[in-house]
Motif scaffolding. Structure first.
Motif, PDB file in Angstrom:
ATOM      1  N   VAL A  78      12.488  85.240  45.294  1.00 37.95           N
ATOM      2  CA  VAL A  78      12.002  86.038  46.421  1.00 37.95           C
ATOM      3  C   VAL A  78      11.444  85.123  47.513  1.00 37.95           C
ATOM      4  N   LYS A  79      10.680  84.121  47.106  1.00 35.09           N
ATOM      5  CA  LYS A  79      10.133  83.177  48.092  1.00 35.09           C
ATOM      6  C   LYS A  79      11.247  82.482  48.847  1.00 35.09           C
ATOM      7  N   ARG A  80      12.299  82.096  48.137  1.00 37.20           N
ATOM      8  CA  ARG A  80      13.447  81.456  48.787  1.00 37.20           C
ATOM      9  C   ARG A  80      14.097  82.410  49.783  1.00 37.20           C
ATOM     10  N   ALA A  81      14.272  83.661  49.365  1.00 37.52           N
ATOM     11  CA  ALA A  81      14.897  84.654  50.243  1.00 37.52           C
ATOM     12  C   ALA A  81      14.038  84.927  51.471  1.00 37.52           C
ATOM     13  N   ARG A  82      12.727  84.983  51.294  1.00 37.28           N
ATOM     14  CA  ARG A  82      11.845  85.200  52.446  1.00 37.28           C
ATOM     15  C   ARG A  82      12.013  84.085  53.471  1.00 37.28           C
ATOM     16  N   GLY A  83      12.130  82.852  52.994  1.00 40.35           N
ATOM     17  CA  GLY A  83      12.333  81.739  53.919  1.00 40.35           C
ATOM     18  C   GLY A  83      13.646  81.870  54.673  1.00 40.35           C
ATOM     19  N   LEU A  84      14.684  82.326  53.987  1.00 33.77           N
ATOM     20  CA  LEU A  84      15.976  82.528  54.634  1.00 33.77           C
ATOM     21  C   LEU A  84      15.895  83.649  55.667  1.00 33.77           C
ATOM     22  N   PHE A  85      15.205  84.732  55.324  1.00 33.19           N
ATOM     23  CA  PHE A  85      15.027  85.817  56.294  1.00 33.19           C
ATOM     24  C   PHE A  85      14.292  85.308  57.532  1.00 33.19           C
ATOM     25  N   ALA A  86      13.205  84.564  57.332  1.00 32.79           N
ATOM     26  CA  ALA A  86      12.416  84.076  58.465  1.00 32.79           C
ATOM     27  C   ALA A  86      13.271  83.220  59.401  1.00 32.79           C
ATOM     28  N   GLU A  87      14.118  82.373  58.815  1.00 36.71           N
ATOM     29  CA  GLU A  87      15.002  81.532  59.634  1.00 36.71           C
ATOM     30  C   GLU A  87      16.081  82.384  60.300  1.00 36.71           C
ATOM     31  N   GLY A  88      16.691  83.282  59.544  1.00 35.97           N
ATOM     32  CA  GLY A  88      17.778  84.085  60.087  1.00 35.97           C
ATOM     33  C   GLY A  88      17.346  85.049  61.169  1.00 35.97           C
ATOM     34  N   TYR A  89      16.103  85.546  61.085  1.00 30.98           N
ATOM     35  CA  TYR A  89      15.608  86.476  62.096  1.00 30.98           C
ATOM     36  C   TYR A  89      15.504  85.832  63.480  1.00 30.98           C
ATOM     37  N   ARG A  90      15.593  84.510  63.549  1.00 36.81           N
ATOM     38  CA  ARG A  90      15.557  83.852  64.854  1.00 36.81           C
ATOM     39  C   ARG A  90      16.793  84.206  65.687  1.00 36.81           C
ATOM     40  N   LEU A  91      17.775  84.818  65.046  1.00 37.17           N
ATOM     41  CA  LEU A  91      18.951  85.291  65.777  1.00 37.17           C
ATOM     42  C   LEU A  91      18.631  86.473  66.681  1.00 37.17           C
ATOM     43  N   LEU A  92      17.685  87.325  66.294  1.00 38.85           N
ATOM     44  CA  LEU A  92      17.490  88.611  66.979  1.00 38.85           C
ATOM     45  C   LEU A  92      17.259  88.492  68.480  1.00 38.85           C
ATOM     46  N   PRO A  93      16.398  87.582  68.972  1.00 34.87           N
ATOM     47  CA  PRO A  93      16.173  87.527  70.419  1.00 34.87           C
ATOM     48  C   PRO A  93      17.409  87.078  71.213  1.00 34.87           C
ATOM     49  N   MET A  94      18.444  86.591  70.512  1.00 34.18           N
ATOM     50  CA  MET A  94      19.652  86.118  71.199  1.00 34.18           C
ATOM     51  C   MET A  94      20.681  87.215  71.384  1.00 34.18           C
ATOM     52  N   LEU A  95      20.403  88.410  70.855  1.00 30.50           N
ATOM     53  CA  LEU A  95      21.358  89.504  70.908  1.00 30.50           C
ATOM     54  C   LEU A  95      20.933  90.541  71.936  1.00 30.50           C
ATOM     55  N   ASP A  96      21.915  91.279  72.458  1.00 33.40           N
ATOM     56  CA  ASP A  96      21.561  92.382  73.353  1.00 33.40           C
ATOM     57  C   ASP A  96      20.852  93.465  72.539  1.00 33.40           C
ATOM     58  N   ARG A  97      20.280  94.428  73.222  1.00 31.75           N
ATOM     59  CA  ARG A  97      19.384  95.394  72.573  1.00 31.75           C
ATOM     60  C   ARG A  97      20.043  96.120  71.407  1.00 31.75           C
ATOM     61  N   ARG A  98      21.240  96.637  71.611  1.00 27.96           N
ATOM     62  CA  ARG A  98      21.851  97.441  70.561  1.00 27.96           C
ATOM     63  C   ARG A  98      22.411  96.589  69.431  1.00 27.96           C
ATOM     64  N   SER A  99      22.940  95.411  69.748  1.00 26.90           N
ATOM     65  CA  SER A  99      23.382  94.507  68.686  1.00 26.90           C
ATOM     66  C   SER A  99      22.185  94.026  67.882  1.00 26.90           C
ATOM     67  N   GLY A 100      21.098  93.714  68.587  1.00 29.59           N
ATOM     68  CA  GLY A 100      19.879  93.313  67.894  1.00 29.59           C
ATOM     69  C   GLY A 100      19.345  94.414  67.006  1.00 29.59           C
ATOM     70  N   ALA A 101      19.439  95.655  67.481  1.00 28.37           N
ATOM     71  CA  ALA A 101      18.984  96.790  66.677  1.00 28.37           C
ATOM     72  C   ALA A 101      19.824  96.928  65.419  1.00 28.37           C
ATOM     73  N   CYS A 102      21.129  96.720  65.546  1.00 24.33           N
ATOM     74  CA  CYS A 102      22.031  96.793  64.402  1.00 24.33           C
ATOM     75  C   CYS A 102      21.644  95.761  63.351  1.00 24.33           C
ATOM     76  N   VAL A 103      21.481  94.518  63.774  1.00 29.82           N
ATOM     77  CA  VAL A 103      21.140  93.443  62.834  1.00 29.82           C
ATOM     78  C   VAL A 103      19.758  93.675  62.237  1.00 29.82           C
ATOM     79  N   ALA A 104      18.795  94.091  63.067  1.00 25.84           N
ATOM     80  CA  ALA A 104      17.440  94.332  62.572  1.00 25.84           C
ATOM     81  C   ALA A 104      17.424  95.457  61.545  1.00 25.84           C
TER      82      ALA A 104
END
Length: 316
Positions: free
Chosen positions: A237-263
């Motif tokens: 779980v700790k490993r997965a949390r670290g991956l989520f934290a890194e991967g979530y850095r994608l969200l601000p790079m997406l337009d609103r609706r694409s970001g909503a989909c990924v989120a």
């Protein structure tokens, strides 16, 4: 796809029918995925459904009851279909609706179709019964079956690439999409631990299993005698949390609706991960899931852009 006189896109009836078929497959087979893509505009939602339907076909071959040789033959047939899509050799009246829809999506969007070859390679690893000694070995499998899907999806979503210092960060979008895929797949592996064991599959690294006394595997609703099963799950779980934290850095790079989909999609799995963390042995008693109302809440939260704003501040 053709263009009208005013330059707008016009989709033919056979292609629309193919997309409807893919959307039906997605709605029936991928409840978590469907929660996210329903937030997209029509063209992106259709393209994502085509990606899912092809991916589902590949996964179903790997999970089916055929013997290994037959599965490998079927997977190579799927690779041949992908080759026809890549070569632009799929006609609108082709009898395979998934090929028709995927071919149209690939004409509309810069989808890196090689990611679907990676998916096939990953499922072939399942067919061969491969096991993984270290996290680095498992991560390679996860990149094939999940990270590649993140990178494929990014071709449909597109990214915002501001000039100046933010440009270098935006160039890392495929890396973040890949990492988010790893987070989702590791969560899946934890959720399906007992089910996979019953099917003769072990995904968690053997080094980790040995470290926590779980090398004998998971054959019932209780942990192996003398093991630290809770410690194993919380370690992953700790490993997965670290991956989520890194991967979530994608969200601000997406337009609103694409970001909503990924989120929405990532948020559902992140909550699932926390539910597993709260009761690690639950994964041995049955399939851990989220109620529909909670999934709807996560989707709404994604649509507001709340998670994207938190990600921009490094707080997700």
């Amino acid at each position: 796809m053709s263009r009208t006189v005013d330059g707008s896109a016009h989709t033919s009836a056979p292609v629309l029918a193919a997309y409807r078929y893919c959307e039906t497959v997605t709605g029936q087979q991928a409840r978590n995925f469907a929660y996210g893509i329903r937030l997209l505009p029509t063209d992106k939602r259709q393209a994502m459904s085509a990606l899912y339907a092809f991916s589902r076909r590949v996964d179903d071959i790997g999970d089916g009851s055929l013997d290994a040789d037959a599965k490998q033959a079927r997977l190579e047939e799927a690779r041949a279909v992908l080759g026809r899509v890549r070569d632009g050799a799929v006609a609108e009246d082709d009898t395979d609706p998934v090929a028709v829809a995927l071919s149209d999506a690939a004409r509309r969007f810069p989808i890196p179709l090689g990611g679907l070859d990676e998916l096939i390679d990953g499922v072939l690893m399942d067919v061969r019964g491969e096991t993984y000694e270290r996290w680095e070995d498992l991560a390679q499998y996860c990149r094939c079956v999940a990270g590649a899907i993140g990178r494929l999806s990014l071709g449909i979503f597109g990214t915002m690439t501001p000039a100046g210092p933010g440009r270098a960060e935006a160039d890392r979008a495929p890396e973040y999409a890949d990492t988010l895929g790893l987070a989702l797949q590791l969560t899946n592996i934890l959720r399906d631990l007992r089910e996979d064991a019953a099917n003769g599959r072990t995904y968690l690294p053997s080094d980790d299993l040995a470290k926590f006394g779980c090398a004998e595997g998971f054959s019932g609703p209780v942990p192996p005698a003398g093991s630290d099963f809770t410690g194993l799950v919380l370690f992953e779980v700790k490993r997965a949390r670290g991956l989520f934290a890194e991967g979530y850095r994608l969200l601000p790079m997406l337009d609103r609706r694409s970001g909503a989909c990924v989120a929405a999609m990532a948020g559902i799995y992140r909550r699932l991960l926390e539910r597993i963390a709260a009761d690690p042995e639950a994964v041995l008693r049955g399939r851990v899931s989220l109620p529909g109302r909670e999934k709807a809440y996560v989707a709404l939260r994604g649509l507001t852009g709340f998670d994207a704003r938190l990600a921009a501040r490094g707080r997700v």
